[in-house]
Design an enzyme around this catalytic site. Structure first.
Site, short mmCIF file in Angstrom:
data_model
loop_
_atom_site.label_atom_id
_atom_site.label_comp_id
_atom_site.label_asym_id
_atom_site.label_seq_id
_atom_site.Cartn_x
_atom_site.Cartn_y
_atom_site.Cartn_z
N GLY A 108 0.83 -1.20 0.00
CA GLY A 108 0.00 0.00 0.00
C GLY A 108 0.86 1.24 0.00
O GLY A 108 2.06 1.18 -0.24
N ASN A 109 0.23 2.38 0.25
CA ASN A 109 1.00 3.63 0.32
C ASN A 109 0.34 4.56 1.34
O ASN A 109 -0.70 4.24 1.90
CB ASN A 109 1.12 4.28 -1.06
CG ASN A 109 -0.24 4.62 -1.65
OD1 ASN A 109 -0.97 5.42 -1.11
ND2 ASN A 109 -0.57 3.98 -2.76
N ARG A 110 0.95 5.71 1.55
CA ARG A 110 0.55 6.58 2.66
C ARG A 110 -0.57 7.55 2.33
O ARG A 110 -0.92 8.40 3.13
CB ARG A 110 1.76 7.36 3.16
CG ARG A 110 2.75 6.49 3.91
CD ARG A 110 3.88 7.33 4.47
NE ARG A 110 3.39 8.42 5.30
CZ ARG A 110 4.13 9.45 5.67
NH1 ARG A 110 5.37 9.55 5.27
NH2 ARG A 110 3.62 10.40 6.44
N SER A 111 -1.14 7.45 1.13
CA SER A 111 -2.21 8.40 0.79
C SER A 111 -3.40 8.23 1.75
O SER A 111 -3.86 7.12 1.99
CB SER A 111 -2.67 8.14 -0.65
OG SER A 111 -3.83 8.89 -0.91
#
Ligand code: CTP
Length: 405
Positions: free
Chosen positions: A206-209
């Protein structure tokens, strides 16, 4: 700032308490002015305790201080929540038969109405005419939320959540101006949040958005009159914006399918989502375990670029009427600074506008404020001053308006 919270006589009056709280907690001086019928739902003492100021409904209290003129003149913002059909009718026709309507006539600051009523009342031509009149007078009238109303009814007419009213109110304070209704009749698709690419049934890349910037884009576009579809990946439990259709997706592939579907015939597509560039090539059907067969690397497959695909579709003659906006979160490196990378990305992606955020050092991700630059395909470059994500959204929509076909 001095904020007047006007409360109409509807069941949603209890939600005005949270709104008053949000304003006082953020350091504002709040005067609550209920209508007489609002006090059927929430007591005067509640509003006095929450605001720390006296509460009156009529013009004959403290007469030597002329409050029906002074409160409006001194206000930096007036927010009416809930704005009932009757209260909007009185305000639209310029009545001054209680302290709240008198205050509305004397206020010269931004005024925000957050309507709440049954769907039939909201859709009645009389209410529509009153809303149009209030907007013509320079007030901002929010689109109500859809959902559960009093009793068994559901439909448009629900008071937007206090958080959403607070966000819009803060935006009006930042803009010091009404929200234009320039997107009326337009269809806008917004993607938001990060995608999750599964490795096995419990793990993902995933990512931090957080989705906050994309949600702000959708929220502000809807409040400027657009019909908005929000394609939401993973977000940090954000409330769906009022008057927006939300489509939830998980992976980049699902996001691409949803964006393609909803983009047909759209006036604008705004790709604020953080789409994963790669996904694990193999998704294990069962949880990956330590031990004899444990993997020591993850093989990745490239995901398609949704934004580039939209631009290509437009070059091929589809989406001819669609303006396309991309986002870029950049850091500088040995090959160039943030803007150098962003200019190259705009040229590579071929979209009409690119919203650029510098990231790192606690900037852009998860936080409530943002800043950056807006680069246009025509070579224009505009810096986006530090402010709320709603303000940044509003500036982007200011630039998008003239690009709509
Ligand atoms: N984007 C997309 N599909 C992808 C990756 C990105 O549509 N598979 C969109 C994002 O929504 C955003 C824009 O492209 O609007 C830029 O995203 P970014 O990740 O910065 O672009 P990349 O092309 O992945 O560039 P980089 O090489 O910097 O990772």
């Amino acid at each position: 700032m001095r904020i007047v919270v006007g409360v109409g006589g509807g069941i949603a009056a209890y939600k005005a308490c949270s709104l008053v709280r949000k304003f006082t907690e953020t350091g504002h001086d709040v005067r609550v002015i209920p209508t007489e019928s609002a006090l059927q739902f929430v007591g005067k003492a509640t509003f006095e305790a929450l605001s720390g100021n006296p509460v009156n409904t009529g013009v004959f209290a403290d007469v030597p201080e002329v409050p029906h003129v002074r409160i409006g003149q001194e206000a930096d913002l007036v927010v009416i929540a809930p704005a009932t059909a009757d209260l909007m009718a009185r305000a639209a026709s310029g009545r001054a038969d209680d302290l709240l309507t008198a205050t509305l006539l004397t206020a010269r600051c931004p005024v925000l109405f957050a309507p709440a009523m049954h769907t039939e009342m909201w859709e009645h031509p009389a209410t529509k005419a009153n809303v149009a009149a209030l907007r013509a007078h320079g007030s901002t009238v929010m689109e109500p939320a859809s959902g559960r109303l009093t009793g068994a009814d559901t439909g448009p007419g629900r008071l937007p959540e206090p958080e959403e009213i607070f966000t819009l109110a803060s935006l009006l304070l930042e803009r010091a101006d009404a929200l234009p209704r320039d997107l009326e009749g337009r269809r806008v698709v917004v993607s938001a949040g990060g995608t999750r690419e599964p490795l096995d049934p419990v793990r993902f890349l995933g990512n931090r958005s957080s989705g906050k910037q994309g949600y702000a884009m959708a929220r502000v576009a809807a409040q400027r009159g657009a019909q908005v579809v929000l394609i939401a990946g993973n977000t940090i439990g954000l409330e769906p914006p009022a008057s927006v259709e939300v489509v939830h997706v998980t992976t980049a592939e699902q996001m691409g399918t949803a964006v393609d579907k909803h983009s047909v015939g759209a006036d604008a597509v705004i790709m604020a989502a953080a789409v994963a560039d790669f996904r694990p090539s193999n998704v294990a059907a069962a949880k990956i375990k330590k031990g004899a067969n444990e993997p020591n690397s993850i093989e990745l497959t490239k995901n398609r670029d949704i934004l580039a695909g939209l631009v290509q579709a437009r070059r091929d003659g589809q989406l001819a009427e669609t303006a396309i906006v991309g986002f870029a979160a950049e850091t500088g490196d040995e090959h160039g600074d943030v803007l150098t990378h962003a200019r190259a990305k705009l040229a590579r992606k071929g979209c009409d506008l690119l919203v650029v955020n510098a990231v790192g050092d606690g900037k852009a991700f998860e936080v409530d404020n943002n800043d950056g630059w807006l680069l246009g395909a025509d070579g224009t470059e505009q810096s986006l001053d530090h402010g709320s994500k709603a303000l940044l959204a509003s500036r982007v929509l200011d630039a998008l308006g003239p690009l709509l076909r």
